[in-house]
Design an enzyme around this catalytic site. Structure first.
Site, PDB file in Angstrom:
ATOM      1  N   ASP A  35       5.333  -2.020  -4.190  1.00  0.00           N
ATOM      2  CA  ASP A  35       5.298  -0.858  -5.070  1.00  0.00           C
ATOM      3  C   ASP A  35       5.284  -1.342  -6.518  1.00  0.00           C
ATOM      4  O   ASP A  35       6.007  -2.253  -6.898  1.00  0.00           O
ATOM      5  CB  ASP A  35       6.517   0.042  -4.819  1.00  0.00           C
ATOM      6  CG  ASP A  35       6.324   1.419  -5.412  1.00  0.00           C
ATOM      7  OD1 ASP A  35       6.217   2.392  -4.645  1.00  0.00           O
ATOM      8  OD2 ASP A  35       6.287   1.534  -6.663  1.00  0.00           O
ATOM      9  N   ILE A  36       4.448  -0.697  -7.322  1.00  0.00           N
ATOM     10  CA  ILE A  36       4.276  -1.099  -8.719  1.00  0.00           C
ATOM     11  C   ILE A  36       5.512  -0.761  -9.558  1.00  0.00           C
ATOM     12  O   ILE A  36       5.740  -1.375 -10.613  1.00  0.00           O
ATOM     13  CB  ILE A  36       2.990  -0.458  -9.286  1.00  0.00           C
ATOM     14  CG1 ILE A  36       2.425  -1.256 -10.432  1.00  0.00           C
ATOM     15  CG2 ILE A  36       3.175   0.985  -9.664  1.00  0.00           C
ATOM     16  CD1 ILE A  36       0.990  -0.887 -10.772  1.00  0.00           C
ATOM     17  N   ASN A  91       8.175  10.438   1.608  1.00  0.00           N
ATOM     18  CA  ASN A  91       8.275  11.637   0.788  1.00  0.00           C
ATOM     19  C   ASN A  91       7.135  12.565   1.198  1.00  0.00           C
ATOM     20  O   ASN A  91       5.975  12.150   1.216  1.00  0.00           O
ATOM     21  CB  ASN A  91       8.152  11.280  -0.699  1.00  0.00           C
ATOM     22  CG  ASN A  91       9.277  10.371  -1.169  1.00  0.00           C
ATOM     23  OD1 ASN A  91      10.417  10.518  -0.741  1.00  0.00           O
ATOM     24  ND2 ASN A  91       8.963   9.439  -2.049  1.00  0.00           N
ATOM     25  N   GLY A  97       9.199  15.139  -2.933  1.00  0.00           N
ATOM     26  CA  GLY A  97       9.032  14.185  -4.029  1.00  0.00           C
ATOM     27  C   GLY A  97       7.807  13.308  -3.899  1.00  0.00           C
ATOM     28  O   GLY A  97       7.758  12.212  -4.459  1.00  0.00           O
ATOM     29  N   GLN A  98       6.790  13.783  -3.161  1.00  0.00           N
ATOM     30  CA  GLN A  98       5.565  12.993  -3.010  1.00  0.00           C
ATOM     31  C   GLN A  98       4.697  13.107  -4.260  1.00  0.00           C
ATOM     32  O   GLN A  98       4.511  14.210  -4.799  1.00  0.00           O
ATOM     33  CB  GLN A  98       4.783  13.500  -1.785  1.00  0.00           C
ATOM     34  CG  GLN A  98       3.536  12.692  -1.476  1.00  0.00           C
ATOM     35  CD  GLN A  98       2.861  13.130  -0.176  1.00  0.00           C
ATOM     36  OE1 GLN A  98       3.278  14.119   0.442  1.00  0.00           O
ATOM     37  NE2 GLN A  98       1.827  12.402   0.218  1.00  0.00           N
ATOM     38  N   HIS A 104       1.866   7.323   3.207  1.00  0.00           N
ATOM     39  CA  HIS A 104       2.485   6.013   3.001  1.00  0.00           C
ATOM     40  C   HIS A 104       3.975   6.084   3.307  1.00  0.00           C
ATOM     41  O   HIS A 104       4.607   7.112   3.112  1.00  0.00           O
ATOM     42  CB  HIS A 104       2.264   5.496   1.576  1.00  0.00           C
ATOM     43  CG  HIS A 104       2.776   6.412   0.495  1.00  0.00           C
ATOM     44  ND1 HIS A 104       2.101   7.555   0.116  1.00  0.00           N
ATOM     45  CD2 HIS A 104       3.892   6.357  -0.257  1.00  0.00           C
ATOM     46  CE1 HIS A 104       2.783   8.161  -0.848  1.00  0.00           C
ATOM     47  NE2 HIS A 104       3.873   7.467  -1.088  1.00  0.00           N
ATOM     48  N   HIS A 106       7.593   4.188   2.319  1.00  0.00           N
ATOM     49  CA  HIS A 106       8.294   3.256   1.421  1.00  0.00           C
ATOM     50  C   HIS A 106       9.266   2.432   2.262  1.00  0.00           C
ATOM     51  O   HIS A 106       9.955   2.981   3.135  1.00  0.00           O
ATOM     52  CB  HIS A 106       9.150   4.007   0.399  1.00  0.00           C
ATOM     53  CG  HIS A 106       8.388   4.832  -0.577  1.00  0.00           C
ATOM     54  ND1 HIS A 106       8.203   4.453  -1.891  1.00  0.00           N
ATOM     55  CD2 HIS A 106       7.778   6.040  -0.449  1.00  0.00           C
ATOM     56  CE1 HIS A 106       7.514   5.396  -2.528  1.00  0.00           C
ATOM     57  NE2 HIS A 106       7.239   6.373  -1.675  1.00  0.00           N
TER      58      HIS A 106
HETATM   59  P1  AMP Z   1       5.378   8.909  -3.586  1.00  0.00           P
HETATM   60  O1  AMP Z   1       6.110   9.471  -4.772  1.00  0.00           O
HETATM   61  O2  AMP Z   1       6.193   8.895  -2.329  1.00  0.00           O
HETATM   62  O3  AMP Z   1       4.026   9.537  -3.412  1.00  0.00           O
HETATM   63  O4  AMP Z   1       5.179   7.361  -3.890  1.00  0.00           O
HETATM   64  C1  AMP Z   1       4.095   6.836  -4.574  1.00  0.00           C
HETATM   65  C2  AMP Z   1       4.459   5.410  -4.932  1.00  0.00           C
HETATM   66  O5  AMP Z   1       3.277   4.719  -5.250  1.00  0.00           O
HETATM   67  C3  AMP Z   1       5.397   5.296  -6.142  1.00  0.00           C
HETATM   68  O6  AMP Z   1       6.593   4.619  -5.757  1.00  0.00           O
HETATM   69  C4  AMP Z   1       4.579   4.479  -7.134  1.00  0.00           C
HETATM   70  O7  AMP Z   1       5.359   3.567  -7.874  1.00  0.00           O
HETATM   71  C5  AMP Z   1       3.590   3.763  -6.230  1.00  0.00           C
HETATM   72  N1  AMP Z   1       2.329   3.379  -6.847  1.00  0.00           N
HETATM   73  C6  AMP Z   1       1.513   4.143  -7.608  1.00  0.00           C
HETATM   74  N2  AMP Z   1       0.432   3.445  -7.988  1.00  0.00           N
HETATM   75  C7  AMP Z   1       0.549   2.207  -7.434  1.00  0.00           C
HETATM   76  C8  AMP Z   1      -0.246   1.024  -7.452  1.00  0.00           C
HETATM   77  N3  AMP Z   1      -1.404   0.950  -8.128  1.00  0.00           N
HETATM   78  N4  AMP Z   1       0.203  -0.055  -6.776  1.00  0.00           N
HETATM   79  C9  AMP Z   1       1.375  -0.014  -6.100  1.00  0.00           C
HETATM   80  N5  AMP Z   1       2.180   1.064  -6.049  1.00  0.00           N
HETATM   81  C10 AMP Z   1       1.769   2.167  -6.703  1.00  0.00           C
END
Ligand code: AMP
Length: 118
Positions: A35-36, A91, A97-98, A104, A106
């Site tokens: 995760d970024i 999420n 909280g998505q 995906h 986490h």
């Molecule tokens: P959600 O809020 O459950 O939809 O989670 C989306 C997740 O994607 C968040 O934790 C972000 O930090 C992560 N995210 C968004 N863009 C990227 C990216 N380019 N590379 C890796 N993680 C990302």
């Protein structure tokens, strides 16, 4: 977040249209990457290759995919050194909280998690 056609940052990374973090795992059904914005010392995502918006929209023909992604989550957690337990989170939708509407999981580890979650 998604474009009008439903495409998201994860779809673009999977297709190779944009560069994302290196894949920790890839097979025909899913990928895993860090995760970024990590919320724990170990925080990676298991992302379906199929463009499925939410876990709630899964249909019966896709249910094996969820078990496969859970299996991959456990394998990559071990590879990443999660030796003292971990948390797997999905999420779903606005109240869940998505933010990225592409299925995906986490996986968070490396610190003590609290309960209930925020
Ligand atoms: P959600 O809020 O459950 O939809 O989670 C989306 C997740 O994607 C968040 O934790 C972000 O930090 C992560 N995210 C968004 N863009 C990227 C990216 N380019 N590379 C890796 N993680 C990302």
């Amino acid at each position: 977040m998604a474009d009008e056609d439903g495409d998201t940052i994860f779809g673009k990374i999977i297709r190779g249209d944009i560069k994302g973090p290196p894949f920790l795992h890839e097979d025909d059904k899913c990928i895993a990457l860090k995760d970024i914005h990590p919320q724990a010392p170990i925080h990676f995502l298991v992302i379906s290759k199929q463009e499925i918006k939410t876990i709630d929209s899964i249909n019966e023909t896709q249910k094996e995919l969820l078990g496969h992604m859970m299996w991959v989550a456990t394998k990559v957690a071990k590879d990443q050194g999660a030796t003292n337990g971990y948390r797997i989170v999905v999420n779903d939708g606005s109240d869940g909280g998505q933010h990225v509407f592409h299925l995906h999981f986490h996986v968070l580890a490396g610190r003590k998690m609290s309960w209930p979650p925020g």
